[in-house]
Design a protein around this motif. Structure first.
Motif, PDB file in Angstrom:
ATOM      1  N   SER A  39      -1.252 -22.698 -35.517  1.00 52.20           N
ATOM      2  CA  SER A  39      -2.290 -21.671 -35.286  1.00 52.20           C
ATOM      3  C   SER A  39      -3.390 -22.227 -35.687  1.00 52.20           C
ATOM      4  O   SER A  39      -3.940 -23.007 -37.167  1.00 52.20           O
ATOM      5  N   PRO A  40      -4.320 -22.022 -35.127  1.00 48.72           N
ATOM      6  CA  PRO A  40      -5.305 -22.367 -36.047  1.00 48.72           C
ATOM      7  C   PRO A  40      -6.288 -21.755 -37.228  1.00 48.72           C
ATOM      8  O   PRO A  40      -5.605 -20.539 -37.705  1.00 48.72           O
ATOM      9  N   GLY A  41      -6.080 -22.354 -38.698  1.00 42.83           N
ATOM     10  CA  GLY A  41      -6.005 -21.573 -39.529  1.00 42.83           C
ATOM     11  C   GLY A  41      -5.472 -21.337 -40.486  1.00 42.83           C
ATOM     12  O   GLY A  41      -4.868 -21.030 -41.421  1.00 42.83           O
ATOM     13  N   SER A  42      -4.510 -23.061 -40.465  1.00 38.89           N
ATOM     14  CA  SER A  42      -3.362 -22.402 -40.697  1.00 38.89           C
ATOM     15  C   SER A  42      -3.309 -23.004 -41.922  1.00 38.89           C
ATOM     16  O   SER A  42      -1.821 -22.741 -43.073  1.00 38.89           O
ATOM     17  N   GLY A  43      -4.071 -23.921 -42.675  1.00 38.57           N
ATOM     18  CA  GLY A  43      -4.248 -24.857 -43.759  1.00 38.57           C
ATOM     19  C   GLY A  43      -3.411 -25.769 -42.967  1.00 38.57           C
ATOM     20  O   GLY A  43      -3.836 -26.686 -44.293  1.00 38.57           O
ATOM     21  N   THR A 144      -0.449 -16.048 -44.495  1.00 36.02           N
ATOM     22  CA  THR A 144      -1.702 -14.861 -44.134  1.00 36.02           C
ATOM     23  C   THR A 144      -1.889 -14.357 -41.771  1.00 36.02           C
ATOM     24  O   THR A 144      -2.322 -13.613 -42.027  1.00 36.02           O
ATOM     25  N   GLU A 145      -0.746 -15.289 -41.889  1.00 33.07           N
ATOM     26  CA  GLU A 145      -0.841 -15.179 -39.601  1.00 33.07           C
ATOM     27  C   GLU A 145       0.497 -13.814 -40.085  1.00 33.07           C
ATOM     28  O   GLU A 145       0.634 -13.525 -38.799  1.00 33.07           O
ATOM     29  N   GLY A 146       1.438 -13.799 -40.676  1.00 26.29           N
ATOM     30  CA  GLY A 146       2.173 -12.465 -40.648  1.00 26.29           C
ATOM     31  C   GLY A 146       3.863 -13.543 -40.451  1.00 26.29           C
ATOM     32  O   GLY A 146       3.836 -14.350 -40.369  1.00 26.29           O
ATOM     33  N   GLU A 147       4.690 -12.651 -40.637  1.00 26.79           N
ATOM     34  CA  GLU A 147       6.043 -12.833 -40.599  1.00 26.79           C
ATOM     35  C   GLU A 147       7.070 -13.157 -39.281  1.00 26.79           C
ATOM     36  O   GLU A 147       7.794 -13.698 -38.914  1.00 26.79           O
ATOM     37  N   VAL A 165       5.588 -23.177 -44.538  1.00 26.81           N
ATOM     38  CA  VAL A 165       4.838 -22.139 -44.210  1.00 26.81           C
ATOM     39  C   VAL A 165       4.046 -22.705 -45.877  1.00 26.81           C
ATOM     40  O   VAL A 165       4.487 -23.711 -46.824  1.00 26.81           O
ATOM     41  N   THR A 166       3.102 -22.464 -45.012  1.00 29.71           N
ATOM     42  CA  THR A 166       1.893 -22.158 -46.192  1.00 29.71           C
ATOM     43  C   THR A 166       0.894 -21.939 -46.313  1.00 29.71           C
ATOM     44  O   THR A 166       1.137 -20.089 -46.252  1.00 29.71           O
ATOM     45  N   LYS A 167      -0.070 -21.402 -47.790  1.00 27.97           N
ATOM     46  CA  LYS A 167      -0.845 -20.781 -48.519  1.00 27.97           C
ATOM     47  C   LYS A 167       0.267 -19.671 -49.466  1.00 27.97           C
ATOM     48  O   LYS A 167       0.426 -18.880 -49.700  1.00 27.97           O
ATOM     49  N   THR A 168       1.131 -20.225 -49.365  1.00 29.57           N
ATOM     50  CA  THR A 168       1.758 -19.484 -50.322  1.00 29.57           C
ATOM     51  C   THR A 168       1.390 -18.496 -51.458  1.00 29.57           C
ATOM     52  O   THR A 168       1.875 -18.058 -51.961  1.00 29.57           O
ATOM     53  N   VAL A 195      10.721 -25.288 -45.839  1.00 28.57           N
ATOM     54  CA  VAL A 195       9.605 -25.801 -47.172  1.00 28.57           C
ATOM     55  C   VAL A 195       8.825 -24.787 -47.453  1.00 28.57           C
ATOM     56  O   VAL A 195       7.340 -24.631 -46.633  1.00 28.57           O
ATOM     57  N   GLU A 196       8.415 -24.377 -47.850  1.00 29.57           N
ATOM     58  CA  GLU A 196       6.995 -23.973 -48.911  1.00 29.57           C
ATOM     59  C   GLU A 196       6.147 -24.029 -49.102  1.00 29.57           C
ATOM     60  O   GLU A 196       6.834 -25.317 -50.251  1.00 29.57           O
ATOM     61  N   THR A 197       5.269 -23.788 -48.324  1.00 36.82           N
ATOM     62  CA  THR A 197       4.176 -24.743 -49.256  1.00 36.82           C
ATOM     63  C   THR A 197       2.341 -24.067 -50.064  1.00 36.82           C
ATOM     64  O   THR A 197       2.698 -22.913 -49.845  1.00 36.82           O
ATOM     65  N   SER A 198       1.828 -24.707 -51.118  1.00 39.60           N
ATOM     66  CA  SER A 198       0.426 -24.321 -51.045  1.00 39.60           C
ATOM     67  C   SER A 198      -0.366 -25.671 -51.279  1.00 39.60           C
ATOM     68  O   SER A 198       0.442 -25.727 -52.597  1.00 39.60           O
ATOM     69  N   ALA A 199      -1.036 -25.742 -50.965  1.00 40.54           N
ATOM     70  CA  ALA A 199      -1.856 -27.210 -50.696  1.00 40.54           C
ATOM     71  C   ALA A 199      -3.037 -27.247 -52.169  1.00 40.54           C
ATOM     72  O   ALA A 199      -2.884 -27.780 -52.974  1.00 40.54           O
TER      73      ALA A 199
END
Length: 256
Positions: A39-43, A144-147, A165-168, A195-199
């Protein structure tokens, strides 16, 4: 309604023809295509920039195409990775189609490109139904989009071969319910890697690229989604029905 359904079937059938031709063309060049959806804004763009940079640093020949309704902002951001990048403007269309990608790639794709990332239009509905001739399909969602996103968009998540998963780094601040998210993923797509990530911090970026490269090199066992019928998923969405969910898995399917 029957006339409408026939039209959607015809559109998808035409897209599949282009996707088959594109897949054959890219296979002949030795290029692996990774379709990124969210979706938009997912990073998505920030994570892709990090993936492109890391791939170049390790000597992988990589390129990217990014699609958006308007502006070339994403292409300019991705160009900071120094990887070859091109923008596709869809002029209001909410998804990318194989013919649009084919028209952009054939006169431009650099010789010897091993990995081609395609950043799809920010949307978790229509893009799920369109084959782009990809080798690997990845769906991203930010904390930030919810689970509950996997259960809200079962076709998108149900067709994914990797879920990211982004922005962890923001998970605690926004109260992200990780167990509920993983349970939702397991319900719609048992066994799919997560895979859980944080750019921002770099967490998980190397692990995600390693998974993509393993898939490209044939070193990974490919995940086959339960929801394998793109056409049916498309028709369900446009008929305002909810695709039937697979039977929940009885054991752990994603890493804890």
């Amino acid at each position: 309604m029957c006339r409408s359904v026939d039209l959607h079937r015809a559109v998808l059938a035409r897209n599949d023809e282009h996707a088959t031709a594109l897949r054959r063309y890219l296979d002949g060049r030795g290029t692996v295509v990774v379709n990124l959806m969210s979706s938009p804004g997912s990073g998505k763009t920030e994570l892709l920039e990090a993936l492109l940079t890391r791939a170049r640093e390790r000597g992988t020949t990589v390129a990217a195409v990014t699609a958006d309704l308007a502006t070339e902002n994403d292409a300019r951001r991705l160009a900071r990775s120094r990887a070859p990048v091109r923008q596709i403007l869809t002029d209001g269309l909410c998804h990318l189609e194989a013919s649009m990608l084919q028209a952009r790639l054939e006169p431009w794709l650099p010789e010897g490109t091993r990995l081609l990332f395609v950043e799809n239009v920010g949307n978790l509905v229509c893009p799920a139904s369109y084959d782009l001739g990809e080798t690997l399909r990845i769906v991203l969602v930010s904390v930030t989009e919810g689970e509950d996103k996997p259960l809200k968009y079962p076709a998108a998540f149900g067709l994914a071969q990797i879920v990211v998963v982004t922005k962890t780094d923001l998970a605690d601040a926004v109260g992200f319910d990780r167990p509920a998210f993983l349970d939702g993923v397991r319900q719609v797509n048992p066994g799919v890697p997560v895979v859980e990530t944080s750019a921002r911090t770099g967490a998980g970026v190397a692990a995600l690229l390693a998974r993509v490269l393993a898939h490209a090199d044939g070193d990974a066992v490919p995940h086959t989604p339960v929801l394998a019928a793109r056409h049916e998923a498309h028709l369900h969405h446009h008929d305002h029905e909810t695709p039937a969910l697979p039977t929940p898995a009885t054991g752990p399917a994603v890493p804890s």
